[in-house]
Design an enzyme around this catalytic site. Structure first.
Site, PDB file in Angstrom:
ATOM      1  N   GLU A  64       0.819  -1.210   0.000  1.00 30.14           N
ATOM      2  CA  GLU A  64       0.000   0.000   0.000  1.00 30.14           C
ATOM      3  C   GLU A  64       0.853   1.260   0.000  1.00 30.14           C
ATOM      4  O   GLU A  64       1.914   1.289   0.626  1.00 30.14           O
ATOM      5  CB  GLU A  64      -0.887   0.037   1.251  1.00 30.14           C
ATOM      6  CG  GLU A  64      -1.903  -1.070   1.294  1.00 30.14           C
ATOM      7  CD  GLU A  64      -2.771  -0.988   2.550  1.00 30.14           C
ATOM      8  OE1 GLU A  64      -3.910  -1.468   2.491  1.00 30.14           O
ATOM      9  OE2 GLU A  64      -2.304  -0.439   3.571  1.00 30.14           O
ATOM     10  N   ASP A 235      -8.152  -4.448  11.429  1.00 34.53           N
ATOM     11  CA  ASP A 235      -7.710  -3.323  10.610  1.00 34.53           C
ATOM     12  C   ASP A 235      -7.694  -3.623   9.123  1.00 34.53           C
ATOM     13  O   ASP A 235      -7.024  -2.949   8.355  1.00 34.53           O
ATOM     14  CB  ASP A 235      -6.336  -2.848  11.072  1.00 34.53           C
ATOM     15  CG  ASP A 235      -5.289  -3.938  10.938  1.00 34.53           C
ATOM     16  OD1 ASP A 235      -5.646  -5.054  10.531  1.00 34.53           O
ATOM     17  OD2 ASP A 235      -4.123  -3.668  11.234  1.00 34.53           O
TER      18      ASP A 235
END
Lengths: 347, 347
Positions: A64, A235
């Protein structure tokens, strides 16, 4: 070899320098100062360009890029998540980050962010705890005793004033490691044999487990009134830690609703379920804890602005120190139109 | 100071090392080899994850992250564009990039990309020229003699076999600089006093000007039949170089239509105007040049896969050489769950 000009050089904080900086400062002082930067940035939340993170998924994990910017600085973090890495002797998560000048686009800082992310996650949790935990809370339960555990314990000590942590992990070796690392912290550290035992007498419950699946670390009957729950582990999509019924009994506080609804505990709830944004609490524009019997829940997923605060903190902190090197990363020809001439002259 | 493990170290190619590598290899050999990597990746175009670039705009410029990945590797480039930088002695564009392993998310390479982007842009242009330029083309006009000019000239010499460049720039100093830098290249270099003069007898016309505005570097009556136009400079919304009528007479070839329609010359045309994707030409799935009288146009904007090819090329090329350093960028504790222990032991 040519001598690069100052404009070509970017400060770089290696893992080694980050650890040296942390040790020279002290972990607790580092967490406290970092929390100050995070609070400052939460209080000016609307000033940020909140781009969604850019994820590249593969069978084994995800890579990411998490960018954000204010009017003055731009920052991004590169972070991977590969649960199977541990098996091969690699880290599940590694990260590095870059801070740049918005005015000219030049990088101002390149830094390791594996250690720094651990610090900012704990600093954020404790900062939020300072707004939401019951007054005078002294005891925290820590369920999940992995890499983040000790940072959480030290942050809640430094920022919220707890004096006791009650530890539980399904792997006793993880708890032993945390007990060992916290031995000289000044905290009373109590290893427990179950989650139920860990939360006995705790005013703060931190869940920080790593399974990538819907898990139920806390069930509804385990949680009494008045506690603050700091839910770190849920998460990403498909990964939660708390039973849905706990969520329904709690007032839920989040970093950035569009991201938390996808990644946090609240992915178990309707998209319209009310949540409170933490920046509004910190600006006194929304209520935090209103009642000693209320259950408050920080559904933490980690947001780019916290990384930005961490980058900004390190950029300020290393000035005038020896805790960085210089990277010759930017071409700086005397005449910007004469790039090939610069290459030729280097021969 | 602790000794970082091999897993913590990432190869880093500084500007200085990049220039040394280019000089040790020779610019033309470098361009030819790099074009080979780009061609390889164009030919397997459908294998790539084509994420749109992530741009952060401000009053003075833009900072972009350009990620892409195949099944094996992930790459991204950081690049800024700040036209006013020149005034303050900074580069308009600087760039760096990272190549990573998809399997474990670990970075494999960090490199400067200001010089490398100049190389990949020229290598891409000449590679495309080798498919589209008229057979036996020997003369190229170069309108716009900025930083990219010499790289284009050398790439078309190395890859397409041109022997003459005809240079024009509105600033004679830019042309003088290019003449000087190309003096020993083996090319016949002819400075010209106008765009019209530059394109006399040229079979290839490269436009590479930098104004961020709708400009008309080439008007319709300047362009005869049979030429190949390599349009480099029109590469963001509001910035084009060619008169719309030229586009209507040309067969247009692009890297990635969704990006080129926003950023390229074809932003002047309807979204449905036919264009040909270059990867299909290289795979023989679409026609390139079919007719000696046809005008072919490469509407170049630069795509992430070309940067990926460049990262892959450098990663392969530096193996076993001294053209890189090691960055201690990744935390590598003996026990992945014992991050704080690693920090403590470094004290």
């Amino acid at each position: 070899m040519t001598q690069p000009s100052d404009k070509a050089l970017v400060p770089f904080v290696s893992v080694d320098n980050m650890m040296a900086l942390v040790n020279a400062t002290g972990i607790e002082a580092m967490l406290r100062d970092l929390a100050g930067y995070i609070e400052e940035d939460f209080k000016r939340w609307p000033e940020f360009d909140k781009t969604p993170r850019v994820a590249s998924h593969s069978a084994d994990g995800v890579i990411e890029l998490m960018p954000t910017a204010d009017a003055d600085k731009y920052g991004f973090k590169y972070v991977n998540g590969h649960p199977k890495n541990i098996r091969d002797g690699f880290q599940t998560v590694t990260a590095f980050g870059v801070l740049s000048s918005v005015a000219n686009g030049y990088p101002l800082l390149v830094t390791e962010m594996t250690v720094l992310t651990a610090l900012r996650t704990a600093a954020t949790s404790a900062l939020v705890g300072s707004y939401l935990a019951p007054k005078g809370a002294k005891v925290m339960a820590m369920i999940g005793n992995g890499a983040q555990c000790e940072f959480q314990a030290l942050a809640f000590k430094a920022i919220c004033g707890i004096d006791t942590v009650r530890l539980y992990d399904i792997d006793p070796a993880a708890t032993e490691k945390a007990v060992r690392n916290l031995a000289k912290s000044g905290l009373t550290v109590i290893p427990c044999r179950s989650g139920e035992e860990a939360i006995e007498g705790a005013q703060i419950i931190t869940t920080c487990t790593a399974d990538k699946q819907y898990a139920t670390i806390l069930t509804d009957n385990m949680v009494g009134s008045g506690v603050h729950i700091n839910a770190i582990g849920g998460d990403c999509p498909g990964k939660t830690e708390l039973h849905r019924d706990i969520l329904l009994r709690s007032d839920i506080f989040v970093e950035y609703p569009p991201q938390t609804r996808i990644e946090g505990e609240i992915q178990q709830l309707d998209d319209t379920h009310p949540v409170t944004e933490l920046w509004q609490v910190m600006r006194n524009e929304a209520a935090g804890r209103r009642d000693p019997r209320q259950i408050t829940l920080f559904d933490s997923v980690g947001f780019a602005i916290e990384d930005f605060s961490a980058l900004r903190f390190i950029h300020d902190r290393i000035r005038g120190t020896a805790f960085f090197d210089h990277l010759d990363m930017l071409a700086d020809p005397d005449d910007p139109r004469d790039l090939v001439g610069m290459v030729n002259r280097a021969a």
